[in-house]
Write an enzyme that holds these catalytic residues in place. Sequence first.
Site, mmCIF file in Angstrom:
data_model
loop_
_atom_site.group_PDB
_atom_site.id
_atom_site.type_symbol
_atom_site.label_atom_id
_atom_site.label_comp_id
_atom_site.label_asym_id
_atom_site.label_seq_id
_atom_site.Cartn_x
_atom_site.Cartn_y
_atom_site.Cartn_z
ATOM 1 N N SER A 256 32.996 57.807 -37.403
ATOM 2 C CA SER A 256 32.669 56.432 -37.765
ATOM 3 C C SER A 256 31.387 55.819 -37.567
ATOM 4 O O SER A 256 30.525 56.562 -36.910
ATOM 5 C CB SER A 256 33.644 55.309 -36.862
ATOM 6 O OG SER A 256 32.801 55.143 -35.898
ATOM 7 N N ASP A 257 30.952 54.881 -38.166
ATOM 8 C CA ASP A 257 29.568 54.391 -38.044
ATOM 9 C C ASP A 257 29.598 53.794 -36.580
ATOM 10 O O ASP A 257 30.896 53.521 -36.186
ATOM 11 C CB ASP A 257 29.014 53.398 -38.893
ATOM 12 C CG ASP A 257 27.697 53.355 -39.103
ATOM 13 O OD1 ASP A 257 26.854 53.654 -38.049
ATOM 14 O OD2 ASP A 257 26.869 53.139 -40.172
ATOM 15 N N TYR A 258 28.432 53.206 -36.311
ATOM 16 C CA TYR A 258 28.411 52.717 -34.756
ATOM 17 C C TYR A 258 29.354 51.414 -34.698
ATOM 18 O O TYR A 258 28.878 50.602 -35.151
ATOM 19 C CB TYR A 258 26.886 52.353 -34.530
ATOM 20 C CG TYR A 258 26.697 52.357 -33.209
ATOM 21 C CD1 TYR A 258 25.671 53.165 -32.471
ATOM 22 C CD2 TYR A 258 26.757 51.090 -32.271
ATOM 23 C CE1 TYR A 258 25.579 53.189 -31.390
ATOM 24 C CE2 TYR A 258 26.661 51.100 -30.876
ATOM 25 C CZ TYR A 258 25.789 52.164 -30.231
ATOM 26 O OH TYR A 258 25.317 52.073 -29.195
ATOM 27 N N ASN A 259 30.303 51.452 -33.689
ATOM 28 C CA ASN A 259 31.025 50.234 -33.268
ATOM 29 C C ASN A 259 31.992 49.765 -34.518
ATOM 30 O O ASN A 259 32.804 48.834 -34.637
ATOM 31 C CB ASN A 259 30.107 49.169 -33.055
ATOM 32 C CG ASN A 259 31.069 48.274 -32.147
ATOM 33 O OD1 ASN A 259 31.763 48.645 -31.403
ATOM 34 N ND2 ASN A 259 30.884 46.776 -32.539
ATOM 35 N N ALA A 260 32.098 50.788 -35.710
ATOM 36 C CA ALA A 260 32.595 50.138 -36.632
ATOM 37 C C ALA A 260 34.246 50.128 -36.664
ATOM 38 O O ALA A 260 34.808 49.148 -37.449
ATOM 39 C CB ALA A 260 32.391 51.275 -38.144
#
Length: 708
Positions: A256-260
């Site tokens: 996933s992307d950061y905190n997504a």
Amino acid sequence: MGRIERLLAGMTLAEKIGQLNMAASFRAVTGPGARRDLEEGIRSGRVGNVLNLWGRAPVHALQRLAVEHSRLGIPLLMGLDVVHGHHTIFPVPLAEAGLFDPDIWERTARVAAAEAAADGVSLTFAPMVDVARDPRWGRMVESPGEDAWVACAFAAAKTRGFQGRELSGASSVVATAKHLCGYGAVNAGREYASVDLSERTLHEVYLPPFAAAVAAGTAAVMPAFIDIAGVPMTANASLLQGWLRERQAFDGLLISDYNAIAELCAHGVVADTAEAAALALTAGVDIDMASEVYSRGLPEALARGLISQAQLDVSVLRVLRLKERLGLFDDPYRSAQAHGSTVAARELARDAARRAIVLLTHRRAVLPLSAQLRTIALIGPLAQASKEMLGPWSAAGQPEEAVSILEGLRAALPRCRIESVAGVDIDRRDLRGIAAALECSRAADLTILCLGEPASMSGEGGSRADLSLPGDQQALAEAALDLGKPLIVLLTCGRPLTAPWLFERADAVLVTWFLGSEAGHAIADVLTGKFNPTGKLAVTWPRHVGQVPLFYGQRPTGRPAKAGERLTSSYLDLPPTPQFPFAHGLSYSSFSLHELRCEPRIVKTSEAIEVSLWLHNDSGVHGEATVFLFVHDPIASISRPLLELKGVRRIALGAAERAAVSWRVPVSSLASLGAELAPVVEPGRFEIYAGLSADADGLLGCSIEVVP
Ligand code: BGC
């Protein structure tokens, strides 16, 4: 049962979820959520992967915790954004794309991988292969530009470069193709905004670079932060499972992307953490970067029956298999020799950087600089800004090791007096320094203005609604231009900047983007003529922000623009044409194309054509030309773009020399997506064009007839 399966069989639920968890280290550079209890998390098996840490000592310390002090001793994946170099910083991707040279693209990634691996990094969040057509979007700087064909070649070259021949090689890192997909099309160029694209544009433009990365063997893919027509990519089962895993047969890791995953709540598609975790896992996302939603939500999601154990195990196995492929179980510290920037790496950085510089205008013969010059006034806020030369995402790059424009020019011109005055600050409005800059300029034989954006104005969170020169730089430049002395402009920036007045008045303008560690030397090489510029624009350069998104591959309209005719596709207040077309870039040589031929003129869909032409160097200066091959299908069941890039050739030519240039083009490569989005070559006439850029006026054309 192999090692991986045995491990899986002995894991607790918390340990399994730990393998799906990537926690930010204390060196976090990206976003919220850096965790203080990282060490405890690793020891207990709740953290199986880490991002944003590099350096042998700190990486090995954490790896030791995992390998020697956690119950199962599973090594960590260490992820970092090694985007355009690690210690040695190469030009930003948008600049490097303008080399149109897959060999250099691959070599710079290879060096970056070797330096990063030696620093304990095992996975990079690169390449970014998002097609970018809107310069308001700050991340255009990280992209390979506006063209899908270029982005495909870039994706493949970078993947090969990062991953090397074997992932277990001591200088290989896992590549992560990001951000699947459509991120470059955020509404109005605004960071993280919603995206709404047609299926056709997704499949024609935005997805092919990801398919190319998968075909080149990328071991990881990252979904984008954005939603497409209401479906967040982090939860987009149809694209992540259906398109990526099934149609492209991708069996690697989705990170996933950061905190997504946590942000699925803000997107308004889930009610709580358990639902967010279940939705992302079900869409195929294996690793949760930094949000801890998997840690907190997956147990509850299991309890509620939103996901199954088997689903979880599939993701855990993918993580373990990748660690095994990297050789981490046998050598968790990886045996790479520690090294910073080598001489060879710096030489490659200098060569890539000078090749990335684009000579935009050259109205009066001020270049290359005359050997008679005694004094140069180097004016502007970027003249001495070595840190800015590195650009965004400069990983372990050290500002003090980057060569500023002033340092580069002083080293190249030891007998010339070079005085430098900033004149204005980019961030602070204050015109008082302009007088000193003008004073300096008056006393010099030549003025070089160093204008543009600081690195922080592009990259993530770097969207701008205004594409003109920020701060008081226009006032400075106009005052300097008013002196009427020879004047060259260097633009440092992460996107095209709109300044028609500047292009009209300056004697020469070069865009130098963010060139990396060797910026100053590379710029000096080009200005002094030691290197004849060859860089091209990987994006169309607009005249005004009101024209964007502007790109060469537009579809025809029923009412093409006609000057002076109101009811045609134009603006009342601006020409519809760009400031500079895609692939524009001048040279100290001058080139021309002749005698374009396509053979045979009638061809079957299963055959190929031979396209050939003559390239002339009409000048007395040795140089390198880049020739572009475009096609257009003038009558198709679905209207086709006016030009589609199909080939690029770079050729070095001596003074007054000529060379034959040719391409073998399989007719199958002229396929477009039919009504059902399946590739099809529709019989009929195809137009073939060759040019030194996408400027329609400079193209040579011929046509062929495709028969069934
Ligand atoms: C960016 C990614 C990056 C990640 C980790 C995010 O904010 O969108 O491109 O890889 O952070 O640094």
